[in-house]
Design an enzyme around this catalytic site. Structure first.
Site, PDB file in Angstrom:
ATOM      1  N   ASP A   1      -1.095   3.072  11.839  1.00  0.00           N
ATOM      2  CA  ASP A   1      -2.283   2.185  11.629  1.00  0.00           C
ATOM      3  C   ASP A   1      -1.978   3.138  12.812  1.00  0.00           C
ATOM      4  O   ASP A   1      -2.504   4.022  13.432  1.00  0.00           O
ATOM      5  CB  ASP A   1      -2.206   1.164  12.343  1.00  0.00           C
ATOM      6  CG  ASP A   1      -1.292   0.214  11.467  1.00  0.00           C
ATOM      7  OD1 ASP A   1      -1.343   0.057  10.576  1.00  0.00           O
ATOM      8  OD2 ASP A   1      -0.353  -0.641  11.672  1.00  0.00           O
TER       9      ASP A   1
ATOM     10  N   ASP B   1       1.914  -7.686   7.608  1.00  0.00           N
ATOM     11  CA  ASP B   1       2.234  -6.072   7.737  1.00  0.00           C
ATOM     12  C   ASP B   1       3.651  -6.516   6.902  1.00  0.00           C
ATOM     13  O   ASP B   1       3.887  -5.647   6.845  1.00  0.00           O
ATOM     14  CB  ASP B   1       2.303  -5.890   8.501  1.00  0.00           C
ATOM     15  CG  ASP B   1       0.359  -5.217   9.127  1.00  0.00           C
ATOM     16  OD1 ASP B   1       0.363  -4.725   7.459  1.00  0.00           O
ATOM     17  OD2 ASP B   1       0.157  -4.986   9.980  1.00  0.00           O
TER      18      ASP B   1
ATOM     19  N   ASP C   1       1.796  -4.139  12.607  1.00  0.00           N
ATOM     20  CA  ASP C   1       2.052  -4.746  13.684  1.00  0.00           C
ATOM     21  C   ASP C   1       1.901  -6.730  13.872  1.00  0.00           C
ATOM     22  O   ASP C   1       1.919  -7.552  14.577  1.00  0.00           O
ATOM     23  CB  ASP C   1       0.357  -4.873  15.221  1.00  0.00           C
ATOM     24  CG  ASP C   1      -0.784  -4.537  14.645  1.00  0.00           C
ATOM     25  OD1 ASP C   1      -1.104  -4.955  13.657  1.00  0.00           O
ATOM     26  OD2 ASP C   1      -1.441  -4.094  15.376  1.00  0.00           O
TER      27      ASP C   1
END
Length: 729
Positions: A139, A442, A438
């Site tokens: 990310d 996910d 996070d």
């Protein structure tokens, strides 16, 4: 049992014509084999010629019989038991049962040390898997960037602002609507003031940046929130890239404030609020101007967030919706905020290290593709590959997705489902995938990946529960450290295997050759068990605790198809095994004075003086080899010292020329070698009965130590040889 049968084949029984039958067991290799006129071996063992002639006479008058006519059941049963013990001991030594111990020690030790490097390992096996990662899908926000967001630019009241506007730049109605939209449609809180003119943000950092923006406009967001009658909050949807808040204005009327991805919010809008507070149609020219400014801000690396609102006349109906605004609602455009989130200073170097290590780093973000490309280019991820948006990736077939992933470096507007699909495709391509996450959504991707990496600061409990490793500081450089530790674990397991297999091969060949050729197993069960202790427990502790070195990132990842024992390891262990077998068999089959091991006397019958080849070591005249103990002790001692010195060689599994490099940093290794050396000395010199040994003199100790030490220069020389070609094996 096979060894016992071979031994029986090498034995004959001799019956002497005396008052009673005397059963004496001789080996063909003994000094009595021959006739009285030419007994060279006897001459070497007896002090006088008369002794030799007496034994020759007895030898001629002896009657040779079959072993069955003189079979002693008690003696042979005892032999069977002894050989059974030898066989079990050899099996114990041959099986590398210390490997699970070495793996466990290495993993446990690394997990403990990784915590200091901000890696909380939840699944122990993931530590080793991380060392073989070929792809890291990370990310952007908070991992590659500092997650210290500030509003830097914006588009408000129909114009672009390159600097943050002030309160006096807005009219009252527009200002109040903008402030309400930001303050109410948010769950973040601003905490205490921090050094360097920073403010603690509790919750989403993007929302925190927007709250700090209206604080600079001299607005207390808390008062705005408390004064609002919030009917319902529509949480952020990663699929639709927006969130909303429904506020009551009157009994059945209200306002719906919405924020989200700038281009998505702009597409929803049919009208916009002008500077004076009037609502005007949002025509195509106006939209083009807005999109042009979005592109400019995104190209500068800013995260662009769109802000809009809707006037609601049927509050109760909207309240029942699962998502808002609905298609039949009129959405009014308010503005765009451009939020700067600078990359972490250490990330570009960490990305370069990963790329040098053969790891493909991909950036996954929900941001605009231009923002994503700008940040990725700045930190070195976006080089000569392609960038794609999640919706476009989603439309492709599985084969097209695989083809795209070969060169894809950035995925923007990525949803959790896109992330999951990407992980699956990469695994189908044979890649070892580590992915960060996070959010709660996910979790499927984190579970699907070979290694799931959740964030310790911004990660939700669901994401952390689904992950294998928690990155406690949300920093990409900590992920690189986990790769380093993973490769260290794998190398430590290989070091142990390289060492143990050398011991196994040598011990098995030595015992087998000794038995087949009639010398018996020179290493007694107690010797083999002690060697097994050295190579299993102590060696596992010593070699499984080696610390990682930066040069581990200079080679490619081993991936899924790599062999645990590679060509370099086969080369190293075969060189050492052949050398150890050579000198052990050399001692066993005969060596020059002073290591002359012939069966020279029957204990208690003849005295031997120091001038003879058999050196007296006890007061009763027992020589070196009255029971073969002295010879076997030297073989055992030299063999063990060869293993202790070879432990230094086993620390290096490739072409490293210095086996002592970094050894001073591993106190566990040094302690194990020191303790093993002391214990080995004690087993030979001070507790011989327990270990079936004979104390050695200084010369023979020197021979044993020299034979053992030769393993080190031999290992260094062997590094110049090519690795074993495993295709030929």
């Amino acid at each position: 049992m096979i060894i016992w049968l071979v031994e029986m084949g090498n034995k004959v029984f001799v019956s002497f014509p005396h008052h009673r039958a005397v059963l004496i067991l001789f080996y063909f290799q003994s000094c009595f084999h021959g006739n009285g006129d030419n007994l060279t071996k006897t001459e070497k063992c007896f002090a006088t010629e008369s002794d030799c002639q007496a034994w020759a006479s007895i030898y001629k008058n002896a009657t040779w019989t079959s072993s069955y006519s003189n079979f002693n059941a008690g003696v042979e049963l005892n032999n069977v038991i002894n050989f059974f013990i030898d066989s079990v001991t050899i099996i114990v030594v041959a099986i590398p049962e210390g490997l699970p111990l070495a793996v466990t020690i290495s993993l446990a030790y690394s997990v403990q040390r990784m915590q200091k490097d901000m890696n909380l390992v939840r699944v122990m096996a993931a530590c080793e898997t991380m060392g073989g990662a070929t792809n890291i899908c990370s990310d952007k926000t908070g991992t590659l960037t500092e997650n210290m967001m500030t509003v830097a630019q914006g588009y408000f009241a129909g114009r672009f602002w390159s600097q943050i506007p002030v309160k006096s730049d807005f009219r009252d109605k527009y200002f109040d609507t903008l402030v309400n939209a930001i303050a109410i449609n948010s769950r973040a809180e601003l905490g205490k003031e921090l050094p360097n003119d920073r403010t603690e943000v509790i919750g989403n950092k993007t929302e925190g940046a927007m709250l700090m923006f209206i604080r600079k406009l001299e607005v207390d967001y808390r008062k705005v929130r408390h004064s609002a009658d919030v009917v319902k909050m529509f949480p952020f949807s990663s699929a639709k890239k927006r969130m909303s808040a429904l506020v009551r204005v009157s009994e059945n009327e209200g306002m719906l404030f919405t924020k989200g991805a700038s281009e998505i919010i702009t597409d929803l809008c049919a009208q916009y609020m002008a500077q004076d507070g009037s609502v005007l149609p949002l025509d195509e020219n106006m939209k083009k101007d807005i999109f042009s400014n979005i592109t400019e801000m995104a190209g500068a690396g800013l995260r662009t967030i769109g802000i809009a609102f809707s006037e609601v006349s049927n509050l109760d109906e909207v309240k029942q919706l699962e998502d808002a605004p609905s298609k039949d609602m009129t959405v009014i455009f308010l503005g765009i905020v451009g939020i700067r989130d600078p990359p972490r200073k250490e990330v570009p170097d960490a990305v370069r290290r990963c790329q040098k290590a053969g790891i493909t780093v991909r950036m996954i973000t929900g941001d605009n593709i231009l923002t994503a490309k700008s940040i990725a280019k700045e930190i070195g991820i976006y080089t000569n590959g392609i960038a794609i948006e999640g919706p476009d990736f989603r439309k492709q077939s599985p084969e097209e997705q695989k083809e795209t992933l070969k060169t894809m470096q950035v995925m923007a507007r990525c949803s959790p489902q896109d992330k999951l699909t990407m992980v699956r495709r990469l695994k189908e391509m044979g890649e070892v995938v580590a992915v960060t996450g996070d959010g709660t959504n996910d979790a499927p991707a984190l579970k699907e990946a070979d290694v799931g990496l959740s964030m310790g600061i911004t990660g939700t409990p669901v994401a952390q529960e689904a992950s294998d490793i928690v990155i406690m500081d949300d920093n990409f450089s900590s992920i690189v450290k986990s790769v380093l530790w993973g490769r260290s674990v794998y190398d430590n397991i290989r070091r142990f295997l390289q060492f143990q297999l050398t011991v196994n091969v040598c011990a098995l060949v030595l015992c087998l050759m000794g038995a087949i050729t009639g010398f018996g197993t020179p290493l007694r069960p107690i010797h083999l068990l002690w060697v097994n202790l050295i190579m299993d427990t102590l060696a596992a502790l010593a070699l499984a605790t080696e610390l990682p070195t930066p040069d581990m990132l200079d080679r490619k990842p081993y991936g899924r198809g790599d062999l645990l024992i590679n060509g370099h390891m086969w080369r190293n262990l075969l060189i050492q095994a052949v050398y150890q077998i050579f000198f052990c068999l050399g001692i066993l089959y005969g060596s020059p004075h002073p290591l002359n091991f012939q069966d020279c006397i029957l204990p208690g019958q003849y005295s031997v003086t120091s001038k003879d080849n058999c050196i007296t070591i006890h007061g009763d005249g027992t020589g070196h080899d009255a029971t073969e103990s002295y010879r076997n002790t030297i073989i055992y001692n030299a063999f063990v010292w060869a293993q202790l010195f070879n432990e230094f060689n086993a620390r290096k599994i490739y072409n490293e020329l210095n086996p002592f490099e970094g050894v001073m940093t591993n106190t566990i290794f040094l302690s194990v070698v020191f303790i093993s050396s002391i214990l080995q000395f004690l087993t030979v010199q001070f507790i011989p009965k327990a270990f079936h040994t004979v104390p050695l003199d200084g010369d023979d100790w020197a021979v044993c130590l020299i034979l053992g030490f030769v393993s080190i220069p031999l290992g260094i020389i062997g590094r110049f040889l090519p690795p074993v070609n495993l295709n030929l094996m």
